[in-house]
Design an enzyme around this catalytic site. Structure first.
Site, mmCIF file in Angstrom:
data_model
loop_
_atom_site.group_PDB
_atom_site.id
_atom_site.type_symbol
_atom_site.label_atom_id
_atom_site.label_comp_id
_atom_site.label_asym_id
_atom_site.label_seq_id
_atom_site.Cartn_x
_atom_site.Cartn_y
_atom_site.Cartn_z
ATOM 1 N N GLY A 211 -0.816 5.303 51.160
ATOM 2 C CA GLY A 211 0.502 5.903 51.400
ATOM 3 C C GLY A 211 0.394 7.411 51.438
ATOM 4 O O GLY A 211 -0.708 7.960 51.515
ATOM 5 N N ASN A 212 1.530 8.094 51.422
ATOM 6 C CA ASN A 212 1.512 9.563 51.355
ATOM 7 C C ASN A 212 2.650 10.026 50.453
ATOM 8 O O ASN A 212 3.408 9.212 49.925
ATOM 9 C CB ASN A 212 1.595 10.172 52.760
ATOM 10 C CG ASN A 212 2.841 9.725 53.494
ATOM 11 O OD1 ASN A 212 3.949 9.948 53.022
ATOM 12 N ND2 ASN A 212 2.662 9.067 54.644
ATOM 13 N N ARG A 213 2.783 11.329 50.279
ATOM 14 C CA ARG A 213 3.719 11.863 49.279
ATOM 15 C C ARG A 213 5.159 12.008 49.782
ATOM 16 O O ARG A 213 5.991 12.566 49.088
ATOM 17 C CB ARG A 213 3.227 13.233 48.794
ATOM 18 C CG ARG A 213 1.928 13.180 48.041
ATOM 19 C CD ARG A 213 1.592 14.547 47.481
ATOM 20 N NE ARG A 213 0.202 14.610 47.075
ATOM 21 C CZ ARG A 213 -0.255 14.103 45.935
ATOM 22 N NH1 ARG A 213 0.577 13.519 45.106
ATOM 23 N NH2 ARG A 213 -1.536 14.191 45.649
ATOM 24 N N SER A 214 5.447 11.534 50.980
ATOM 25 C CA SER A 214 6.807 11.692 51.501
ATOM 26 C C SER A 214 7.821 10.996 50.587
ATOM 27 O O SER A 214 7.634 9.848 50.197
ATOM 28 C CB SER A 214 6.895 11.091 52.908
ATOM 29 O OG SER A 214 8.233 11.092 53.321
ATOM 30 N N ALA A 278 7.013 10.180 57.822
ATOM 31 C CA ALA A 278 5.591 10.526 57.752
ATOM 32 C C ALA A 278 4.819 9.221 57.949
ATOM 33 O O ALA A 278 4.465 8.547 56.979
ATOM 34 C CB ALA A 278 5.274 11.171 56.416
#
Ligand code: C5P
Length: 415
Positions: A211-214, A278
């Site tokens: 995943g990512n930090r969005s 994102a």
């Protein structure tokens, strides 16, 4: 754009314990520059005093049908005539019944009967009173006549019993008010806008993902602003902990592939796509159906497959006004320009990936192939409001030029 600025709202408060929640609504509407006139029924004053609303709205609270105003016009007639919207919250079973029957025996019911403004009603009561056939028939009658009657929330009541009868939270009521005013006065009324938000989760095995930090904050703020501008908004959201804005259609997705399907679906008949999500560029090549175990001291190699570029795939949709985001760590403007061109966008919003992702503030640079300018660092809702203003202006120009991408828009677009 602030859809509440200078709007005249008559806020009718009835006798329910939920009346205390509406004090916060009155405060927030006033802070957003609406003029709020509070009308309290006699029963409402048993729960909250007029002084509370008077202090929060900085206006006299109206309680007496027979108090003669200075201009000599009997209060209820002028009340209904000069208002943009009547909000009744909380609306009790008794007030709903009197409204459905056309009875006008106090200031609030008389003002409702005498107005041509839209009326938004938020019922709150004991769950048994709410499901009672009399109340349900009264609500059906009021809806049939054009009144917007919200569903109460389910949960713990004051009694204490659990059921459907709670007043929606002040933020949700404010969202419904903004949506209603937007649909009547907003520059995007009648338009369909699709907004994507948050990151995606690409599964490695049943319990792990990439995943990512969005956080979804920017996309959710964009959806709320598009709603305030009057659009019907579909918010395609990746996993986030946020409460979605009221009066917005929400489609929840997890992976990039899932998001692509949801965006393609939502964009049928849409006018504007705001691709803020994102989206993960890569996903694990194949999902392993059991939890991967450690084997000895060895690391592991994860093969990643390329995800589809959702915006890129929409390049052929010349009937859709497309807004992209470019979150970069270097060469911000140059990279954003390339994406604007390559993805056939009408507008791109560039921002520093590290400084903004997952944070409450953002600094954006807006590029449309002709103009470029940078806004100061501000909260995401503030930045979203400015971006929606820009979208509205350019969308109208684009409509006038037969729906062209930024690279084909004439430089002199004022004629
Ligand atoms: O190519 P890049 O990911 O930097 O482009 C960013 C823009 O493209 C964003 O608007 C993002 O939502 C969108 N995007 C997409 N599909 C992807 C990756 C990004 O639609 N797979």
């Amino acid at each position: 754009m602030n859809i509440l600025r200078d709007k005249q709202i008559l806020l009718g408060v009835c006798g329910s314990i939920a009346a205390y929640k509406v004090a916060e609504l009155a405060r927030n509407l006033t802070l957003a520059e609406a003029r709020v006139d509070v009308v309290m029924t006699a029963a409402a004053q048993q729960f909250v005093g007029p002084a509370t609303f008077q202090a929060l709205t900085r206006r006299p609270v109206l309680t007496d049908m027979w108090a003669l105003p200075e201009d000599g016009v009997v209060g209820h007639v002028s009340l209904g005539a000069h208002t943009d919207l009547i909000v009744i919250a909380p609306a009790t079973a008794n007030t709903l019944a009197r409204l459905a029957a056309g009875i006008s025996d106090d200031l609030l019911t008389t003002a409702v009967l005498a107005t041509r403004a839209p009326v938004l009603c938020a019922p709150a009561m004991n769950p048994n009173m709410y499901v009672n056939a009399a109340t349900q028939e009264n609500i059906a009658t009021l809806r049939r006549r054009g009144m917007l009657v919200l569903e109460p929330n389910e949960g713990l009541m004051a009694e204490p019993v659990t059921g459907r009868g709670r007043l929606p939270e002040p933020a949700a009521l404010e969202g419904e008010i903004r949506a209603l005013l937007g649909r009547r006065h907003g520059p995007l009324r009648g338009r369909r806008v699709v907004v994507t938000a948050g990151g995606t989760h690409e599964p490695i095995d049943p319990v792990r993902f990439i995943g990512n930090r969005s956080s979804g904050q920017m996309g959710y703020a964009m959806a709320a602003c598009a709603r305030d501008a009057g659009a019907h908004v579909t918010l395609v959201s990746g996993p986030t902990a946020l409460t979605p804005p009221a009066a917005v259609e929400v489609v929840r997705v997890d992976t990039a592939l899932h998001m692509r399907d949801a965006v393609l679906d939502a964009c049928t008949g849409a006018d504007i796509l705001i691709m803020n999500a994102a989206v993960a560029d890569f996903r694990p090549g194949h999902m392993i159906d059991h939890k991967i175990k450690k084997t000895g001291e060895e690391g592991m190699i994860l093969h990643l497959a390329l995800n589809p570029d959702i915006l890129g795939e929409m390049a052929h949709r010349r009937d859709l006004f497309k807004v992209g985001f470019a979150a970069e760590t270097d060469d911000l403007i140059a990279n954003a320009r390339v994406k604007l061109e390559r993805k056939g966008l009408n507008l791109i919003i560039a921002n520093d990936a590290v400084a903004s992702i997952g944070r409450p503030d953002i600094q954006v640079t807006i590029l449309d192939g002709v103009e470029i300018y940078t806004l100061p660092i501000q909260t995401k809702p503030q930045a979203a409001a400015t971006i929606i203003d820009e979208v509205v202006q350019r969308f109208n120009r684009w409509l006038a030029h037969a729906r062209l991408p930024a690279s084909e828009m004439p430089a002199d677009t004022d004629e």
